[in-house]
Write a protein that holds these residues in place. Structure first.
Motif, short mmCIF file in Angstrom:
data_model
loop_
_atom_site.label_atom_id
_atom_site.label_comp_id
_atom_site.label_asym_id
_atom_site.label_seq_id
_atom_site.Cartn_x
_atom_site.Cartn_y
_atom_site.Cartn_z
N ARG A 345 1.13 -1.27 -0.19
CA ARG A 345 -0.14 -0.23 -0.20
C ARG A 345 1.35 1.14 -0.22
NH1 ARG A 345 -4.87 -0.55 0.23
NH2 ARG A 345 -5.60 -2.60 0.67
N ARG A 346 0.40 2.10 -0.69
CA ARG A 346 1.66 3.00 -1.36
C ARG A 346 0.07 4.98 -1.00
NH1 ARG A 346 4.51 0.68 0.57
NH2 ARG A 346 6.65 0.19 -0.26
N GLY A 347 1.18 5.85 -0.65
CA GLY A 347 -0.10 7.01 -1.10
C GLY A 347 0.20 7.57 0.63
N ASN A 348 -1.05 8.29 0.42
CA ASN A 348 -0.93 9.44 1.34
C ASN A 348 -2.63 8.51 2.10
OD1 ASN A 348 -1.73 11.52 3.40
ND2 ASN A 348 -0.71 13.07 1.71
N ALA A 349 -1.94 8.74 3.27
CA ALA A 349 -3.06 7.84 4.23
C ALA A 349 -4.29 8.72 4.59
CB ALA A 349 -2.53 7.03 5.17
N ARG A 353 -5.99 8.43 -0.53
CA ARG A 353 -5.05 8.03 -0.87
C ARG A 353 -4.22 6.77 -1.26
NH1 ARG A 353 -3.72 13.70 -3.72
NH2 ARG A 353 -4.99 14.84 -3.85
N LYS A 354 -3.63 6.04 0.35
CA LYS A 354 -3.20 4.93 0.35
C LYS A 354 -4.16 3.76 -0.85
CE LYS A 354 0.14 3.43 3.57
NZ LYS A 354 0.51 3.13 4.30
N GLN A 355 -3.29 3.17 -1.78
CA GLN A 355 -3.75 1.92 -2.40
C GLN A 355 -2.80 0.83 -2.92
OE1 GLN A 355 -4.72 4.21 -6.01
NE2 GLN A 355 -7.01 5.45 -5.09
N THR A 357 -0.15 -1.36 -5.25
CA THR A 357 0.62 -0.67 -5.84
C THR A 357 1.42 -1.46 -5.83
OG1 THR A 357 -0.23 1.33 -5.01
CG2 THR A 357 1.84 1.22 -6.54
#
Length: 519
Positions: A345-349, A353-355, A357
Motif C-alpha cells: 500500500r502506497r500513497g497519502n493515508a 489515497r493509500k492504494q 501498488t
C-alpha cells in the motif's frame, strides 16, 4: 528340581553346577510377517500364539512381546519393534540372576541380512543372552560353537532371500517390458481377468474405468486452466468424490489423510495428475516402457502439466495463494534493476489515497497502481485474443515433436527386426538382450523429447478465450487462470519509472514483449 534348573534343561544344555544358574529365565517374544498389505495380521497373531505356548511349556517368564506386520527384514526398511526387542533384552540381561532368551518363530523371522544378524550375535554375546526358536534350536551366545551354528543357519535364509529377490526383480523387468501393471490396478482403470478352458485365471488386462477416468481428466483440465491444487482438492472433498485408496486398509496414510482414505489432499491430486501412467507410460527403475493399458490424457496435456509445475517451482507465491496478476515471476519485472514486483500500500493515508501498488521488490525503483496496470494488461491481451488468428499463437510448432516421435517409431521397428533375427537364428539370445536394452533407452529418450517439445498451453481448457467473447471470458477468469493465459502467450513486460506526474496511466512507461508472437 528348581525353575532355573528346568529352564536350563529345556534349552538343551546340560546343568553342571546349579549354584551358577540364573534364578529367573525371561523370554522376549518376536513375531514378524513380510507381506500383509491389507493388515489382517493373521500370520503374526498365529506366530505370537505359538511363541506364548512355547514359553509357557518351558516355564519361561515373558518379559515382552514385539510384533511387526508387513515389514521386510531383507529390504533394510526400519524395524522399530525389533530395535526395541534388542534394547529391552540387553537391558534385562544386566540384572543379576536373570537368563534372557530372545525367542522367534524361525531364524528368518528375526534376521535376513548378514550385517544385521552379525551385529545382533555380537550384541547378544556381550550381554550373555540366549536365542531360541519355536521351530527348533537354542543357542547360547556365550559359546563360540553356538554362535557359529546360528550364523551358518541364518546364511541359508539370507541366500534364499537373495535368490528370491533376484527372481522377483527379473519378473518385474519382464512385466515392465511387456507394459503390464505391477500390483493392484491404478486409479482410473479397472481390471478384467482372463480365464482358461478350466475356468482358472490365466491373465488380466486393465481397461478404463469411466467414473475414475473422468475424475483424472477433470483434474488435468482444471490445472491446465489455471486452477490451484488446493482449490481442486477442496472441491473434490466437498463433492464427496472418493479419493484413490478409499475404503482400503493400509498401514500408512499420507499426512492429514483420514483413516479410511476417502479424502483427497493436495499431494494426492498432484501425484495423480503427473503420473506417467496417464499417458500410457510404464516406468520401471527410471526407464519408461509403453504400457498395455489405455491412456487417459494426451501427450500434449501431460507435457503441459510437467512444464506448468516446473514453472511453479520457481515462483515464490503458490498459485493457490496468488491474489495479484503480476507479482513474483518473470512476466513483470522492474525496468531499471530487473527485480520482480510485489504489492504494497502506497500513497497519502490522510487524504485517503493509500492504494494497492505494484512496486520493485529489490529497491523500490518503480511503482504502479495495481488496478491501473492490470487494466492496461487486460486491454492489450483482449485486443490480441479477439483477433481471428489468435489461436495460432498458442499452437506452437509441432514439427520437432513429430520428428522425435518418428525417430521413436523407427527405433521400435529396429527392435522388432532384432526379434525376428533371433527367431531366425541370425543372432543369439545375449545379442538380442543387448540390442533390446540399448534401443529401449533410445526410444525412451525420443518419446521424452517429443513430449517436451509439445505446446505448453491447452487452449481447449479456456472456452471462449479466443474470438468475440474474449473480453467477457477474460473478466470471468480467476487471477491464477489469467496468469496462466499470460504464461501461454509468453507475455513479458518491464515497468519503467514515470516520465511525468499527473492523473492517468502512462502506457509509454511499460515495455511489452510477446515471446510467442515474435517472428
Amino acid at each position: 528340581m528348581g525353575v532355573a534348573h528346568a529352564a536350563g534343561e529345556a534349552l538343551g544344555f546340560s546343568v553342571v553346577n546349579t549354584k551358577t544358574l540364573a534364578r529367573r529365565t525371561v523370554a522376549f517374544l518376536y513375531a514378524r510377517i513380510s507381506e500383509d498389505p491389507r493388515d489382517r495380521r493373521r500370520g503374526v497373531n498365529r506366530q505370537m500364539n505359538d511363541l506364548r505356548t512355547f514359553a509357557e511349556e518351558n516355564e519361561w517368564e515373558v518379559g515382552g512381546e514385539y510384533v511387526e506386520n508387513d515389514v521386510s527384514a531383507h529390504s533394510g526398511e526400519e524395524r522399530p519393534e525389533y530395535d526395541r526387542l534388542m534394547a529391552d533384552a540387553i537391558e534385562a540381561a544386566r540384572e543379576p540372576g536373570v537368563c534372557v532368551i530372545v525367542v522367534g518363530y524361525h531364524p528368518s523371522r528375526l534376521w535376513r541380512r548378514r550385517v544385521e544378524r552379525a551385529q545382533a550375535i555380537e550384541d547378544l554375546r556381550l550381554s550373555g543372552c540366549w536365542v531360541a526358536f519355536e521351530s527348533g534350536g537354542s543357542f547360547n551366545m556365550a559359546k563360540a560353537s553356538d554362535r557359529s551354528q546360528l550364523a551358518n543357519l541364518g546364511e541359508s535364509d539370507t541366500a534364499e532371500s537373495e535368490v528370491k529377490s533376484e527372481r522377483v526383480a527379473r519378473a518385474a523387468l519382464e512385466r515392465a517390458q511387456e507394459g503390464r501393471a505391477n500390483g493392484a490396478v491404478a486409479y482410473g482403470w479397472r481390471r478384467q481377468y482372463e480365464y482358461d478352458a478350466r475356468g482358472q485365471v490365466s491373465g488380466f488386462h486393465d481397461v478404463e474405468d469411466p467414473v475414475q477416468a473422468e475424475v483424472v481428466r477433470d483434474i488435468v483440465t482444471r490445472l491446465l486452466a489455471g486452477a490451484s491444487v488446493i482449490g481442486i482438492t477442496a472441491d473434490l472433498n466437498e463433492r464427496g468424490v472418493p479419493a484413490p485408496g478409499a475404503g482400503m486398509t493400509l498401514k500408512r496414510r499420507a499426512v492429514g489423510q483420514n483413516a479410511d482414505g476417502s479424502l483427497w489432499n493436495k499431494t494426492s491430486v498432484k501425484k495423480l495428475a503427473l503420473r506417467p501412467a496417464n499417458v500410457g507410460i510404464r516406468v520401471h527403475q527410471d526407464v519408461e516402457y509403453r504400457a498395455a493399458w489405455p491412456a487417459l490424457i494426451t501427450d500434449e496435456q501431460y507435457a503441459q502439466l510437467r512444464n506448468l509445475f516446473a514453472e511453479r517451482a520457481g515462483v515464490r507465491a503458490l498459485p493457490g495463494a496468488r491474489k495479484h496478476l503480476l507479482t513474483w515471476g518473470e512476466i513483470a519485472t522492474c525496468g531499471p534493476c530487473g527485480a520482480v514486483l510485489r504489492v504494497a500500500r502506497r500513497g497519502n493515508a490522510k487524504r485517503g489515497r493509500k492504494q494497492l501498488t505494484y512496486i520493485c521488490d529489490a529497491k523500490g525503483c518503480v511503482g504502479r497502481n495495481v488496478d491501473a496496470l492490470n487494466g492496461y494488461v487486460a486491454r492489450v491481451v483482449v485486443g490480441l485474443l479477439s483477433r481471428p488468428e489468435a489461436a495460432d499463437v498458442f499452437r506452437g510448432d509441432d514439427s520437432a515433436a513429430l520428428a522425435a516421435l518418428e525417430r521413436a517409431e523407427g527405433l521400435k521397428a529396429r527392435q522388432e527386426a532384432a526379434a525376428d533375427d533371433y527367431a531366425d537364428g541370425v543372432i543369439t539370445r545375449d545379442q538380442l538382450r543387448r540390442i533390446t536394452g540399448k534401443l529401449a533407452k533410445q526410444i525412451t529418450d525420443a518419446q521424452a523429447e517429443a513430449r517436451r517439445l509439445r505446446p505448453a498451453f491447452d487452449l481447449d481448457a479456456f472456452d471462449g478465450l479466443v474470438g468475440p467473447r474474449s473480453a467477457e471470458t477474460w473478466e470471468a477468469l480467476e487471477v491464477p487462470q489469467q496468469r496462466r493465459v499470460l504464461d501461454g502467450l509468453g507475455l513479458r513486460l518491464k515497468v519503467n519509472p514515470v516520465a511525468r506526474r499527473g492523473p492517468g496511466f502512462d502506457e509509454s512507461t511499460v515495455a511489452l514483449r510477446w515471446a510467442r508472437t515474435e517472428g
